[in-house]
Design a protein around this motif. Structure first.
Motif, PDB file in Angstrom:
ATOM      1  N   ARG A  23     -30.725  35.983 -10.262  1.00  9.41           N
ATOM      2  CA  ARG A  23     -29.903  35.288  -9.300  1.00  9.41           C
ATOM      3  C   ARG A  23     -29.696  36.093  -7.950  1.00  9.41           C
ATOM      4  NH1 ARG A  23     -26.511  35.450 -13.898  1.00  9.41           N
ATOM      5  NH2 ARG A  23     -25.578  37.333 -13.118  1.00  9.41           N
ATOM      6  N   ALA A  24     -30.376  37.436  -8.061  1.00  9.54           N
ATOM      7  CA  ALA A  24     -30.341  38.200  -6.700  1.00  9.54           C
ATOM      8  C   ALA A  24     -31.626  37.895  -6.014  1.00  9.54           C
ATOM      9  CB  ALA A  24     -30.431  39.761  -7.232  1.00  9.54           C
ATOM     10  N   ALA A  25     -32.635  37.365  -6.803  1.00 11.21           N
ATOM     11  CA  ALA A  25     -33.883  37.213  -6.082  1.00 11.21           C
ATOM     12  C   ALA A  25     -33.673  35.671  -5.464  1.00 11.21           C
ATOM     13  CB  ALA A  25     -35.182  36.809  -7.150  1.00 11.21           C
ATOM     14  N   ILE A  26     -32.966  34.818  -6.126  1.00 11.86           N
ATOM     15  CA  ILE A  26     -32.931  33.526  -5.737  1.00 11.86           C
ATOM     16  C   ILE A  26     -32.046  33.662  -4.394  1.00 11.86           C
ATOM     17  CG2 ILE A  26     -31.586  31.315  -6.155  1.00 11.86           C
ATOM     18  CD1 ILE A  26     -32.488  31.501  -9.013  1.00 11.86           C
ATOM     19  N   ALA A  27     -31.066  34.457  -4.363  1.00 13.34           N
ATOM     20  CA  ALA A  27     -30.173  34.702  -3.306  1.00 13.34           C
ATOM     21  C   ALA A  27     -30.892  35.038  -2.197  1.00 13.34           C
ATOM     22  CB  ALA A  27     -28.991  35.683  -3.526  1.00 13.34           C
ATOM     23  N   GLY A  28     -31.881  35.892  -2.495  1.00  9.79           N
ATOM     24  CA  GLY A  28     -32.657  36.751  -1.231  1.00  9.79           C
ATOM     25  C   GLY A  28     -33.632  35.842  -0.973  1.00  9.79           C
ATOM     26  N   GLU A  29     -34.269  34.940  -1.630  1.00  8.59           N
ATOM     27  CA  GLU A  29     -35.231  33.836  -1.119  1.00  8.59           C
ATOM     28  C   GLU A  29     -34.566  32.730  -0.306  1.00  8.59           C
ATOM     29  OE1 GLU A  29     -36.891  33.037  -4.569  1.00  8.59           O
ATOM     30  OE2 GLU A  29     -38.181  34.672  -4.847  1.00  8.59           O
ATOM     31  N   ALA A  30     -33.408  32.393  -0.763  1.00  6.17           N
ATOM     32  CA  ALA A  30     -32.359  31.348  -0.148  1.00  6.17           C
ATOM     33  C   ALA A  30     -32.046  32.014   1.040  1.00  6.17           C
ATOM     34  CB  ALA A  30     -31.325  30.869  -1.034  1.00  6.17           C
ATOM     35  N   MET A 110     -18.811  40.106 -11.324  1.00  7.88           N
ATOM     36  CA  MET A 110     -19.802  39.479 -10.429  1.00  7.88           C
ATOM     37  C   MET A 110     -19.770  38.022 -10.855  1.00  7.88           C
ATOM     38  SD  MET A 110     -20.540  41.901  -8.252  1.00  7.88           S
ATOM     39  CE  MET A 110     -21.881  41.116  -7.235  1.00  7.88           C
ATOM     40  N   ALA A 111     -19.709  37.807 -12.008  1.00  9.98           N
ATOM     41  CA  ALA A 111     -19.893  36.480 -12.476  1.00  9.98           C
ATOM     42  C   ALA A 111     -18.565  35.585 -12.027  1.00  9.98           C
ATOM     43  CB  ALA A 111     -19.736  36.176 -14.058  1.00  9.98           C
ATOM     44  N   ALA A 112     -17.426  36.018 -12.091  1.00  8.63           N
ATOM     45  CA  ALA A 112     -16.267  35.500 -11.544  1.00  8.63           C
ATOM     46  C   ALA A 112     -16.179  35.504  -9.936  1.00  8.63           C
ATOM     47  CB  ALA A 112     -14.980  36.417 -11.782  1.00  8.63           C
ATOM     48  N   ALA A 113     -17.035  36.462  -9.266  1.00  8.24           N
ATOM     49  CA  ALA A 113     -16.842  36.258  -7.937  1.00  8.24           C
ATOM     50  C   ALA A 113     -17.956  35.172  -7.644  1.00  8.24           C
ATOM     51  CB  ALA A 113     -17.835  37.567  -7.308  1.00  8.24           C
ATOM     52  N   ARG A 114     -18.938  35.023  -8.297  1.00 12.75           N
ATOM     53  CA  ARG A 114     -19.956  33.717  -8.219  1.00 12.75           C
ATOM     54  C   ARG A 114     -19.072  32.193  -8.291  1.00 12.75           C
ATOM     55  NH1 ARG A 114     -23.293  36.437 -11.556  1.00 12.75           N
ATOM     56  NH2 ARG A 114     -22.752  34.821 -13.218  1.00 12.75           N
ATOM     57  N   LEU A 187     -29.472  37.476   7.796  1.00 13.76           N
ATOM     58  CA  LEU A 187     -29.550  37.227   6.412  1.00 13.76           C
ATOM     59  C   LEU A 187     -28.056  37.257   5.815  1.00 13.76           C
ATOM     60  CD1 LEU A 187     -32.754  39.180   5.843  1.00 13.76           C
ATOM     61  CD2 LEU A 187     -32.747  37.079   5.284  1.00 13.76           C
ATOM     62  N   GLY A 188     -27.558  36.242   5.195  1.00  8.56           N
ATOM     63  CA  GLY A 188     -26.301  36.304   4.521  1.00  8.56           C
ATOM     64  C   GLY A 188     -26.310  35.567   3.185  1.00  8.56           C
ATOM     65  N   THR A 189     -25.346  35.575   2.702  1.00  2.00           N
ATOM     66  CA  THR A 189     -24.938  34.754   1.348  1.00  2.00           C
ATOM     67  C   THR A 189     -24.812  33.108   1.846  1.00  2.00           C
ATOM     68  OG1 THR A 189     -23.684  36.357   0.377  1.00  2.00           O
ATOM     69  CG2 THR A 189     -23.215  34.092  -0.387  1.00  2.00           C
ATOM     70  N   VAL A 190     -25.674  32.375   0.978  1.00  3.48           N
ATOM     71  CA  VAL A 190     -26.020  31.296   1.208  1.00  3.48           C
ATOM     72  C   VAL A 190     -24.859  30.212   0.426  1.00  3.48           C
ATOM     73  CG1 VAL A 190     -27.666  29.162   1.108  1.00  3.48           C
ATOM     74  CG2 VAL A 190     -28.480  31.430   1.795  1.00  3.48           C
ATOM     75  N   ALA A 191     -24.253  29.541   0.975  1.00  6.06           N
ATOM     76  CA  ALA A 191     -23.156  28.703   0.413  1.00  6.06           C
ATOM     77  C   ALA A 191     -23.734  27.162   0.117  1.00  6.06           C
ATOM     78  CB  ALA A 191     -21.996  28.237   1.172  1.00  6.06           C
ATOM     79  N   LEU A 202     -22.234  29.139  -5.008  1.00  3.79           N
ATOM     80  CA  LEU A 202     -23.460  29.885  -4.090  1.00  3.79           C
ATOM     81  C   LEU A 202     -24.640  29.605  -4.447  1.00  3.79           C
ATOM     82  CD1 LEU A 202     -21.726  33.496  -4.124  1.00  3.79           C
ATOM     83  CD2 LEU A 202     -21.413  31.576  -2.257  1.00  3.79           C
ATOM     84  N   VAL A 203     -25.525  29.851  -3.791  1.00  2.82           N
ATOM     85  CA  VAL A 203     -26.973  29.421  -3.985  1.00  2.82           C
ATOM     86  C   VAL A 203     -27.527  30.989  -4.764  1.00  2.82           C
ATOM     87  CG1 VAL A 203     -29.407  29.374  -3.395  1.00  2.82           C
ATOM     88  CG2 VAL A 203     -27.439  27.873  -2.384  1.00  2.82           C
ATOM     89  N   GLY A 204     -27.620  31.007  -5.922  1.00  6.00           N
ATOM     90  CA  GLY A 204     -28.039  32.350  -6.756  1.00  6.00           C
ATOM     91  C   GLY A 204     -26.913  33.263  -6.655  1.00  6.00           C
TER      92      GLY A 204
END
Length: 309
Positions: A23-30, A110-114, A187-191, A202-204
């Motif tokens: 998920r961290a990798a997906i978030a970073g790439e997105a 972290m799952a709840a945050a997602r 670079l930020g969190t992708v919604a 979220l994406v990832g």
């Protein structure tokens, strides 16, 4: 094509990686994809090409570039516009204080945050929230930029290098901050959104911890950067993964954990807090952890009431 669909074309990863790593990798790439696209649009308007194409600087936002947490300032602005109540905002602040002081980034947490991050904006227009972000930056964020950190960013720009923000704050809000500061991008969190409407997911992963390091690597690959020639700045020990992937790491207004690590590794330390000012930002500082982990979470209660009404 929606951000959701664009984000899921990453190559298969080693089986030994955990779900959180993926998920961290997906978030970073997105995040890198979104940042590159936004920066290209902004630079097309400026028609500027930096002379030093392989070096760049990466700046964390909360308590590094800005006093306090950008997402909290944004939440304050939304509360003032009746997106949720002042009591919800206070509860959000208290939960973030507890999270920083006594909390752990547990798998369940972290799952709840997602699941809940940005859930209250489900079905809302992304363009409208960006418009509000512009207003809220002027009202609550512009005067909270650390002059010393901005000077460091300007130093890199004057040297012909690109400068990127790296933050757990939603990418659109991070891009507003970067644009207002005259930086290259963010670079930020992708919604996740579809046809300009936020899905509430979220994406990832949140762009936090390892995800920031993934995002920096992914952006470097896209932009042709030599990470050995790059510099990263942060206040938090949570950002050690990001600080460790570049050639030069600098601790800015560091928390105790990062200060110790910086001394051990010989990283430069810059502290722009002095005396009473440092004391004043103590509470906002604790709001910086896992920024989007509560990202507008104060609105969840409001959203639930609204749905049940």
């Amino acid at each position: 094509m929606s951000v959701r669909n664009a984000s899921r074309s990453e190559t298969e990863r080693p089986a030994q990686e955990t779900a959180a790593d993926r998920r961290a990798a997906i978030a970073g790439e997105a995040s890198a994809q979104a940042a590159s696209t936004a920066a290209e649009q902004d630079q097309a308007e400026r028609v500027e090409v930096p002379p030093d194409l392989t070096a760049a600087a990466f700046f964390d936002v909360d308590n590094t570039m800005m006093m306090g947490a950008s997402i909290f300032h944004f939440a304050r602005g939304l509360a003032a516009r009746k997106y949720f109540t002042s009591s919800d905002l206070a509860e959000f602040a208290w939960q973030q204080v507890k999270y920083r002081i006594i909390g752990k980034e547990s798998t369940g947490g972290m799952a709840a945050a997602r699941e809940h991050t940005l859930s209250f904006v489900q079905g809302r227009s992304l363009d409208k929230l960006v418009e509000l972000g512009e207003e809220i930056y002027d009202e609550l964020m512009a005067d909270k930029i650390w002059a010393g950190t901005r000077a460091l960013a300007d130093m890199h720009l004057q040297a012909g290098q690109r400068v990127w923000l790296v933050t757990a704050t939603p990418q659109e809000l991070a891009q507003i901050i970067a644009r207002r500061l005259g930086l290259t991008g963010a670079l930020g969190t992708v919604a996740e959104h579809e046809s300009g409407v936020l899905t509430g997911r979220l994406v990832g992963e949140l762009l936090h911890g390892k995800a920031k390091a993934h995002a920096v690597r992914a952006l470097a690959a896209r932009e042709g950067l030599d990470l050995r020639r790059c510099t990263a700045y942060s206040d938090s020990a949570n950002d050690v993964p990001m600080l460790s992937v570049v050639g030069t790491a600098v601790a800015v207004n560091p928390d105790n954990g990062l200060r110790d690590i910086a001394r051990q590794r010989g990283w430069e330390i810059r502290d722009f807090r002095t005396g009473r000012k440092a004391a004043k930002i103590g509470v906002p500082s604790v709001l910086g952890a896992g920024a989007v982990a509560g990202a507008l979470a104060a609105g969840i209660a409001y959203r639930r009431r609204e749905r049940s009404a």
